[in-house]
Write a protein that holds these residues in place. Sequence first.
Motif, PDB file in Angstrom:
ATOM      1  N   THR A  59      -3.220   5.321   1.833  1.00 39.76           N
ATOM      2  CA  THR A  59      -4.002   5.766   0.681  1.00 39.76           C
ATOM      3  C   THR A  59      -5.027   4.756   0.192  1.00 39.76           C
ATOM      4  OG1 THR A  59      -2.441   4.876  -0.942  1.00 39.76           O
ATOM      5  CG2 THR A  59      -2.025   7.116  -0.102  1.00 39.76           C
ATOM      6  N   GLY A  60      -4.809   3.464   0.513  1.00 38.23           N
ATOM      7  CA  GLY A  60      -5.692   2.440  -0.042  1.00 38.23           C
ATOM      8  C   GLY A  60      -5.295   2.014  -1.439  1.00 38.23           C
ATOM      9  N   ASP A  61      -4.253   2.622  -1.998  1.00 36.99           N
ATOM     10  CA  ASP A  61      -3.760   2.255  -3.330  1.00 36.99           C
ATOM     11  C   ASP A  61      -2.518   1.390  -3.203  1.00 36.99           C
ATOM     12  OD1 ASP A  61      -5.607   3.614  -5.015  1.00 36.99           O
ATOM     13  OD2 ASP A  61      -4.615   5.507  -4.555  1.00 36.99           O
ATOM     14  N   VAL A  62      -2.446   0.364  -4.029  1.00 36.98           N
ATOM     15  CA  VAL A  62      -1.249  -0.464  -4.118  1.00 36.98           C
ATOM     16  C   VAL A  62      -0.360   0.140  -5.191  1.00 36.98           C
ATOM     17  CG1 VAL A  62      -0.341  -2.751  -4.646  1.00 36.98           C
ATOM     18  CG2 VAL A  62      -2.500  -2.520  -3.403  1.00 36.98           C
TER      19      VAL A  62
ATOM     20  N   GLU B 186       0.837  -1.202   0.000  1.00 32.75           N
ATOM     21  CA  GLU B 186       0.000   0.000   0.000  1.00 32.75           C
ATOM     22  C   GLU B 186       0.871   1.250   0.000  1.00 32.75           C
ATOM     23  OE1 GLU B 186      -3.662   2.106   2.519  1.00 32.75           O
ATOM     24  OE2 GLU B 186      -2.446   0.541   3.458  1.00 32.75           O
ATOM     25  N   LEU B 187       0.471   2.227  -0.793  1.00 34.03           N
ATOM     26  CA  LEU B 187       1.180   3.493  -0.845  1.00 34.03           C
ATOM     27  C   LEU B 187       0.852   4.324   0.392  1.00 34.03           C
ATOM     28  CD1 LEU B 187       2.891   5.591  -2.436  1.00 34.03           C
ATOM     29  CD2 LEU B 187       0.716   6.442  -3.362  1.00 34.03           C
ATOM     30  N   LEU B 188       1.901   4.828   1.050  1.00 39.02           N
ATOM     31  CA  LEU B 188       1.744   5.695   2.209  1.00 39.02           C
ATOM     32  C   LEU B 188       2.334   7.074   1.884  1.00 39.02           C
ATOM     33  CD1 LEU B 188       2.906   3.275   5.075  1.00 39.02           C
ATOM     34  CD2 LEU B 188       0.657   3.434   3.992  1.00 39.02           C
ATOM     35  N   LEU B 189       1.648   8.117   2.320  1.00 39.31           N
ATOM     36  CA  LEU B 189       2.123   9.492   2.156  1.00 39.31           C
ATOM     37  C   LEU B 189       2.303  10.118   3.523  1.00 39.31           C
ATOM     38  CD1 LEU B 189      -0.345  10.924  -0.548  1.00 39.31           C
ATOM     39  CD2 LEU B 189       1.945  10.072  -0.955  1.00 39.31           C
ATOM     40  N   ARG B 190       3.351  10.935   3.664  1.00 42.00           N
ATOM     41  CA  ARG B 190       3.512  11.682   4.913  1.00 42.00           C
ATOM     42  C   ARG B 190       3.909  13.118   4.581  1.00 42.00           C
ATOM     43  NH1 ARG B 190       7.189   9.357   9.740  1.00 42.00           N
ATOM     44  NH2 ARG B 190       8.909   9.854   8.282  1.00 42.00           N
ATOM     45  N   SER B 191       3.275  14.046   5.273  1.00 41.43           N
ATOM     46  CA  SER B 191       3.546  15.454   5.038  1.00 41.43           C
ATOM     47  C   SER B 191       2.870  16.281   6.115  1.00 41.43           C
ATOM     48  CB  SER B 191       3.008  15.878   3.667  1.00 41.43           C
ATOM     49  OG  SER B 191       3.111  17.275   3.494  1.00 41.43           O
ATOM     50  N   SER B 192       3.422  17.450   6.370  1.00 39.04           N
ATOM     51  CA  SER B 192       2.744  18.397   7.256  1.00 39.04           C
ATOM     52  C   SER B 192       1.542  19.028   6.559  1.00 39.04           C
ATOM     53  CB  SER B 192       3.720  19.504   7.680  1.00 39.04           C
ATOM     54  OG  SER B 192       4.202  20.200   6.532  1.00 39.04           O
ATOM     55  N   GLN B 193       1.316  18.667   5.298  1.00 34.88           N
ATOM     56  CA  GLN B 193       0.250  19.262   4.503  1.00 34.88           C
ATOM     57  C   GLN B 193      -0.982  18.379   4.363  1.00 34.88           C
ATOM     58  OE1 GLN B 193       2.332  20.442   0.832  1.00 34.88           O
ATOM     59  NE2 GLN B 193       4.125  20.728   2.130  1.00 34.88           N
ATOM     60  N   ILE B 194      -0.952  17.157   4.910  1.00 36.40           N
ATOM     61  CA  ILE B 194      -2.131  16.294   4.794  1.00 36.40           C
ATOM     62  C   ILE B 194      -3.220  16.767   5.753  1.00 36.40           C
ATOM     63  CG2 ILE B 194      -0.738  14.325   4.057  1.00 36.40           C
ATOM     64  CD1 ILE B 194      -1.173  13.118   6.862  1.00 36.40           C
TER      65      ILE B 194
END
Length: 515
Positions: free
Chosen positions: A396-399, A365-373
């Motif tokens: 994200t729920g996306d592979v 699964e794709l993970l995103l990290r940011s102070s902007q989420i």
Amino acid sequence: MSALPQTTPLALHAAAQAYGSAPAVTDGSVRLSWAQLLDSVRETARVLIAQGVERGDRIGIWAPNTHHWITAVLATHYVGAVIVPLNTRYVADEAADVLSRVRAKALFIVGEFLGRDRLAELRADAPELTIDTVIVIPGDRDAAVENAIAWAELPKLAEAVTLADAIARAESVLPDDVSDILFTSGTTGRSKGVLIPHTRALTSARAWADCATLNQQDRYLVVPPFFHSFGYKAGILASLVTGASIVPQATFDVPETMRLIAAERITVLTGPPTIFQTILEHPARATADLSTLRVAVTGAATVPVVLIERMRDELDFDVVLTAYGQTESGGFGTMCRPEDSAETIANTCGRAIDGFEIKLADNGELLLRSSQIMLGYLEDPQATADTIDNDGWLHTGDVAVIDERGYMKVTDRLKDMYISGGFNVYPAEVEQAMARLAGVAETAVIGVPDERMGEVGKVYVVRKPGAELTADDVLAHAKTLLANFKVPRFVEFRDQLPYSAAGKVLKRQLREEKA
């Protein structure tokens, strides 16, 4: 160098000061400079204050892309309120659900548009919904509206509040105040409100604009709807922070799009691949003047390499980019770069933009990290905790796969969501609507490939014993409850659906049957 503004009111002040008489918005005969846009926003803000709108109040907007939308969203921010955009394709039930959940204090709504009177629909279908202030944006024809304020009345009503009071309110808005709540459906089928504050929205818009090479000389035709994070944040906000001129298009019509490109000397065009594919295939393109086009940004669907090549060669774009984001990530995340090859642009969603990190979970699964989420989901701490883990990674729920350069490609979906014409469709929501049709025992909805829309819905239906449902019955029912992009295109009746040992419908099996 002074610090960049961290609220949209201060960003608007800065734009008006820096760009002054330069064009900010061009919408038919309405042409606003940045100074005039500030005046328009302040006038509308004074009306909102006169109507009792306070900081933190929620204001809905249900209207197409016009200059009114731009003024309305910035005026909402100017008084410290929170904008809640509504999909123009919503039926009244869907709009009423969102407005009631946010306890909307005011609503900007278009008059009769494309044969629909949304205010009449809302009042007929949701008589229990009470909203203190309703401001009607001009539609296809002028009509008197009871218990609402016509847009033309705003100058007079603004006189009740001084300009100084409006400016004081704008200056009281804080960077961490919530600026917008955009709704995105979840796997349960019920939409969730995504909370984003001013500073995060502006920071992301600046990072996107930097990758897209957007600048003050650009004239940006915004076809993606303003109610969507892309049209609103990569359109309005990205223009606000760069001084690019906004040219909104209310409905996508290829001949009109090409006319606008020529007439307004458009340099930037964004949207799903279908927009560019349709322009390329249109017979009028041969005689259209598209020579000013410079930048294209696309995504939200599979992009063939040949399309990228044709956009560069035949439409003569200097910069063609693909990008990825989610409402929960503020609409942003990854993006290609101008120097990338056609293969990279077509086959990846780029690499993380400034301020973002990406990685893969053990299950891909794709993970995103940011102070902007997002700060989280509206009044849903459990869903927030399920989506953002303790280390701040957004699930994200996306592979996906990430190559050695850090470029990401989405390969599958952990959940069943599919994308139709650039819009996310969540099968659970469609299935819940189908369950309300008499004669339906079970349903399953999947996305199937479509040349123009990317994907469209197909619903598998198991009838109750003795029921004589037809495909027309199913589609007619869906159209009464769902926005048209959610309505399935195909219906197939089955005696039974395939189930796993755990009792879940095997949608992968249904999809593979169509492969």
